[in-house]
Design a protein around this motif. Structure first.
Motif, PDB file in Angstrom:
ATOM      1  N   ARG A 248       0.833  -1.196   0.000  1.00 12.08           N
ATOM      2  CA  ARG A 248       0.000   0.000   0.000  1.00 12.08           C
ATOM      3  C   ARG A 248       0.875   1.257   0.000  1.00 12.08           C
ATOM      4  NH1 ARG A 248      -3.171  -3.453   3.427  1.00 12.08           N
ATOM      5  NH2 ARG A 248      -5.312  -3.625   2.674  1.00 12.08           N
ATOM      6  N   TYR A 249       0.232   2.372  -0.348  1.00  8.89           N
ATOM      7  CA  TYR A 249       0.907   3.671  -0.362  1.00  8.89           C
ATOM      8  C   TYR A 249       0.054   4.671   0.408  1.00  8.89           C
ATOM      9  CZ  TYR A 249       3.906   1.941  -4.148  1.00  8.89           C
ATOM     10  OH  TYR A 249       4.807   1.218  -4.894  1.00  8.89           O
ATOM     11  N   GLY A 250       0.723   5.634   1.019  1.00  8.97           N
ATOM     12  CA  GLY A 250      -0.008   6.716   1.651  1.00  8.97           C
ATOM     13  C   GLY A 250      -0.716   7.558   0.609  1.00  8.97           C
ATOM     14  N   ASN A 251      -1.904   8.069   0.957  1.00 11.60           N
ATOM     15  CA  ASN A 251      -2.675   8.768  -0.066  1.00 11.60           C
ATOM     16  C   ASN A 251      -2.630  10.286   0.002  1.00 11.60           C
ATOM     17  OD1 ASN A 251      -4.138   8.864   2.261  1.00 11.60           O
ATOM     18  ND2 ASN A 251      -5.988   7.933   1.446  1.00 11.60           N
ATOM     19  N   ILE A 252      -2.208  10.885   1.129  1.00 13.26           N
ATOM     20  CA  ILE A 252      -2.211  12.338   1.205  1.00 13.26           C
ATOM     21  C   ILE A 252      -1.386  12.810   2.391  1.00 13.26           C
ATOM     22  CG2 ILE A 252      -4.260  12.615   2.664  1.00 13.26           C
ATOM     23  CD1 ILE A 252      -5.167  14.855   0.730  1.00 13.26           C
ATOM     24  N   ASP A 253      -0.797  13.994   2.284  1.00 16.30           N
ATOM     25  CA  ASP A 253      -0.146  14.634   3.431  1.00 16.30           C
ATOM     26  C   ASP A 253      -1.218  15.297   4.293  1.00 16.30           C
ATOM     27  OD1 ASP A 253       2.244  13.930   2.288  1.00 16.30           O
ATOM     28  OD2 ASP A 253       3.050  15.965   2.194  1.00 16.30           O
ATOM     29  N   ARG A 254      -0.945  15.401   5.596  1.00 12.40           N
ATOM     30  CA  ARG A 254      -1.831  16.123   6.508  1.00 12.40           C
ATOM     31  C   ARG A 254      -0.992  17.041   7.391  1.00 12.40           C
ATOM     32  NH1 ARG A 254      -6.894  16.308   4.617  1.00 12.40           N
ATOM     33  NH2 ARG A 254      -7.608  14.234   3.989  1.00 12.40           N
ATOM     34  N   SER A 255      -1.532  18.183   7.737  1.00 12.28           N
ATOM     35  CA  SER A 255      -0.785  19.116   8.571  1.00 12.28           C
ATOM     36  C   SER A 255      -1.722  19.923   9.442  1.00 12.28           C
ATOM     37  CB  SER A 255       0.059  20.056   7.700  1.00 12.28           C
ATOM     38  OG  SER A 255      -0.774  20.812   6.846  1.00 12.28           O
ATOM     39  N   ALA A 256      -1.166  20.494  10.503  1.00  9.71           N
ATOM     40  CA  ALA A 256      -1.931  21.350  11.412  1.00  9.71           C
ATOM     41  C   ALA A 256      -0.960  22.205  12.216  1.00  9.71           C
ATOM     42  CB  ALA A 256      -2.795  20.512  12.353  1.00  9.71           C
ATOM     43  N   THR A 257      -1.423  23.387  12.597  1.00  6.81           N
ATOM     44  CA  THR A 257      -0.673  24.263  13.498  1.00  6.81           C
ATOM     45  C   THR A 257      -1.616  24.685  14.611  1.00  6.81           C
ATOM     46  OG1 THR A 257       0.769  25.085  11.740  1.00  6.81           O
ATOM     47  CG2 THR A 257       0.593  26.426  13.731  1.00  6.81           C
ATOM     48  N   ALA A 258      -1.238  24.393  15.857  1.00  4.23           N
ATOM     49  CA  ALA A 258      -2.111  24.648  16.999  1.00  4.23           C
ATOM     50  C   ALA A 258      -1.330  25.298  18.131  1.00  4.23           C
ATOM     51  CB  ALA A 258      -2.743  23.342  17.475  1.00  4.23           C
TER      52      ALA A 258
END
Length: 425
Positions: A248-258
């Motif tokens: 399998r492969y990862g499907n998307i980057d995710r990010s957040a700033t809190a």
């Protein structure tokens, strides 16, 4: 308190929804951690980096040979998680990386702190040709340069999903861990590659570490101590296109700033049946409580407020023990485990609060205290319960702080320097 078990995860693209599945203190199927929902966050990413490799220095007065770039010129089907690295003859330092698409569109990126590779600031595009030019300074004082043109792979059909339990522009308590979740779980042999692509930056800088739990379905990031008040946490799960050993492969980057808010801590002692509440190091109130009775004890350990509901319904009709089945309206509920433990108002037990345990595992407080506490807490605030018959199970909630620092770093897939890993960039 009922049995604890985790929900099986079937994932779409996942950002943790603001509402988590609710059940009462009894746990059971209704008390399990909710499965991924459409609209949550995702995963993926293996590094194509290679550290600079000193070899024999150039001899004579002739110009130095060009440095070697990775991916190599003509490389095809590269993951969109690919990083750029270079080898300078005799060793040296990369000073500049220019990556662009065939139409000249530049790609932003940053060099890793250790100089091992240059990381694009976003996943590359599938099925796209890129040209990279790398410039560096050799130990011999010469300037080296190399160019490579490579092509990324087509979008794979088999994907893996993940969740990032952090939202941008939100303020959390000092015990808020960064929580990454994967479905299916990441095999042990792939965790180091995945962890290398999970970036956490803090301002002011605080070292930290990742810890894997639940057969690779979850990883927590925390510092040796609670976050400093006012800290900004920036996270990128740079995992789109990561090739894993399960195909399998990862499907998307995710990010957040809190942001991290004031220091607010709750400590419950079963011996005294009291909760001590502190804010910024000063005790501001002591509350009588009733914990879980012997047949359904509360968990001892450090937990974190994961969700808040001003009004909800606890439904424990799926509990195996008929004595623990009920449907009850609840006010000022704050979830602290996946298994169904909450802090909440319990007007029916006010007569015994501070004297006797009668709950199904929850921390019962009066209606007035429940309202007051609900108005003070943030998601990410810690609550430590001491002296009960049950120890908090790893993964039953955000249990990153229930471990000592040495126990926590032992769960990292990569070596952690003493005191914690510095920021990657």
């Amino acid at each position: 308190m009922g049995r604890f078990s985790r929900a099986g995860a079937t994932v779409g693209a996942l950002v943790l929804t603001a509402s988590l599945a609710l059940t009462g203190c009894g746990g059971g199927d209704e008390g399990k951690k909710p499965a991924f929902e459409p609209g949550q966050q995702q995963v993926g990413g293996v590094s194509a980096s290679a550290p600079a490799d000193p070899s024999a220095a150039p001899t004579g007065g002739a110009p130095a040979a060009a440095l070697t770039v990775s991916p190599a010129d003509g490389a095809a089907s590269r993951p969109v998680s690919t990083e750029i690295s270079a080898r300078i003859p005799g060793g040296g330092t990369v000073s500049k990386v220019v990556l662009a698409t065939a139409d000249g569109t530049a790609v932003a990126g940053r060099m890793r702190r250790d100089g091992s590779s240059w990381v694009p600031s976003a996943a590359l595009k599938y099925g796209t040709k890129y040209t990279v030019t790398v410039t560096g300074a050799g130990k011999d004082g010469q300037t080296y340069e190399g160019t490579s043109t490579f092509t990324t792979m087509a979008k794979p059909k088999s994907m893996i999903g993940s969740g990032l339990y952090l939202f941008s522009d939100k303020t959390y308590g000092v015990a808020m861990p960064v929580v990454a979740e994967f479905s299916p779980g990441i095999p042990k042999k792939d965790r180091a590659a995945v962890q290398k692509r999970m970036f956490v930056q803090t301002d002011p800088p605080q070292p930290g570490a990742w810890h894997w739990v639940d057969n690779g379905t979850q990883a927590y990031y925390r510092a040796p101590e609670y976050w400093k008040t006012g800290t900004t946490i920036t996270v990128r799960l740079a995992l789109a296109g990561i090739p894993l050993s399960n195909g399998r492969y990862g499907n998307i980057d995710r990010s957040a700033t809190a942001k991290i808010g004031r220091a607010f801590e709750m400590t419950v002692d079963n011996a005294t049946k009291r909760m001590t509440v502190s804010e910024n190091g000063t005790v501001i109130r002591t509350l009588p409580v009733s914990l879980g009775k012997k047949s359904t004890p509360s968990s001892s350990g450090t937990m974190v407020v994961m969700e808040k509901k001003e009004s909800t319904v606890f439904d424990t009709r799926s509990e195996p023990d008929p004595a623990n089945r009920y449907v009850t309206e609840i006010d000022f509920a704050q979830r602290i485990t996946w298994g169904g433990e909450y802090i909440h108002a319990a007007p029916w037990s006010e007569g015994v609060q501070g004297r006797r345990n009668v709950s199904h595992g929850c921390v019962n407080v009066s209606m007035a205290d429940g309202r007051w506490l609900f108005g003070k807490t943030l998601v990410g605030d810690p609550i430590t319960v001491k002296g009960t018959e049950r120890r908090l199970a790893p993964g039953n909630g955000w249990t990153a702080w229930s471990l000592s620092w040495s126990e926590f770093v032992a769960g990292s897939a990569l070596p952690v320097p003493e005191g914690g890993q510095p920021a990657p960039f």
